[in-house]
Design a protein around this motif. Structure first.
Motif, mmCIF file in Angstrom:
data_model
loop_
_atom_site.group_PDB
_atom_site.id
_atom_site.type_symbol
_atom_site.label_atom_id
_atom_site.label_comp_id
_atom_site.label_asym_id
_atom_site.label_seq_id
_atom_site.Cartn_x
_atom_site.Cartn_y
_atom_site.Cartn_z
ATOM 1 N N UNK A 1 115.334 -113.352 -30.927
ATOM 2 C CA UNK A 1 114.178 -112.544 -30.500
ATOM 3 C C UNK A 1 114.014 -112.614 -28.983
ATOM 4 N N UNK A 2 114.188 -113.809 -28.419
ATOM 5 C CA UNK A 2 114.100 -113.956 -26.956
ATOM 6 C C UNK A 2 115.153 -113.098 -26.261
ATOM 7 N N UNK A 3 116.371 -113.103 -26.823
ATOM 8 C CA UNK A 3 117.450 -112.316 -26.232
ATOM 9 C C UNK A 3 117.133 -110.820 -26.293
ATOM 10 N N UNK A 4 116.636 -110.371 -27.459
ATOM 11 C CA UNK A 4 116.327 -108.945 -27.634
ATOM 12 C C UNK A 4 115.177 -108.546 -26.720
ATOM 13 N N UNK A 5 114.175 -109.402 -26.622
ATOM 14 C CA UNK A 5 113.032 -109.079 -25.772
ATOM 15 C C UNK A 5 113.467 -108.939 -24.314
ATOM 16 N N UNK A 6 114.350 -109.844 -23.880
ATOM 17 C CA UNK A 6 114.874 -109.765 -22.515
ATOM 18 C C UNK A 6 115.667 -108.478 -22.322
ATOM 19 N N UNK A 7 116.470 -108.149 -23.323
ATOM 20 C CA UNK A 7 117.305 -106.942 -23.258
ATOM 21 C C UNK A 7 116.440 -105.687 -23.116
ATOM 22 N N UNK A 8 115.285 -105.699 -23.782
ATOM 23 C CA UNK A 8 114.406 -104.528 -23.779
ATOM 24 C C UNK A 8 113.614 -104.397 -22.485
#
Ligand code: ZN
Length: 150
Positions: free
Chosen positions: A89-96
């Motif tokens: 989730x942290x990775x996806x949030x950063x990606x977004x």
């Protein structure tokens, strides 16, 4: 094929053919998510095996990005322990949200990087993750409460 075009294809495919669409019954936890900005509504149901998500389904109505994101999330988190789900989730949030976020090692979820060019759609893409977090929080026996991106 251009990378952006490839990403668009992945999102269109998951919108047309959502994976893990439906509801688990019985489920160990359920949460409803709503993104009033766009009108996306999702329900996430899941089953746990110890500390890992053994099965997960989602259903609801939403725009292409919210459905595709939930479909990709459902594939990505199945079988994973909660700590790995949190990290993902942290990775996806950063990606977004961050232009320089790395997109390696997260498989198809990298397709969501295209969404950050459309800031109004970031909440569409993150709704399923917030709803998943709410479902995991419901596991602790607290009363289920609907979540909203607002
Ligand atoms: Zn949306």
């Amino acid at each position: 094929m251009e990378l952006n075009e490839l990403y668009r294809e992945v999102i269109l495919d998951h919108n047309r053919h959502p994976r893990n669409f439906g509801r688990l019954d019985p489920a160990d936890a359920l949460a409803n998510g709503h993104n009033p900005l766009c009108g996306d509504k999702l329900t996430v149901t899941l089953r746990m095996d110890g500390d890992a998500i053994s099965d997960l389904k989602f259903d609801g109505n939403g725009c292409a990005i919210s459905v595709a994101s939930a479909s990709m999330m459902s594939e990505a988190v199945k079988g994973r322990p909660r700590a790995e789900v949190d990290a993902l989730f942290d990775r996806v949030h950063a990606l977004l949200t961050q232009a320089d976020a790395p997109s390696d090692g997260i498989g198809k979820l990298a397709a969501l990087s295209g969404v950050r060019e459309f800031p109004a759609r970031v909440k569409c893409a993150s709704l399923c993750w917030h709803t998943l977090n709410a479902a995991l929080a419901n596991l602790q026996g607290s009363a289920p409460s609907p979540i909203s991106t607002e």
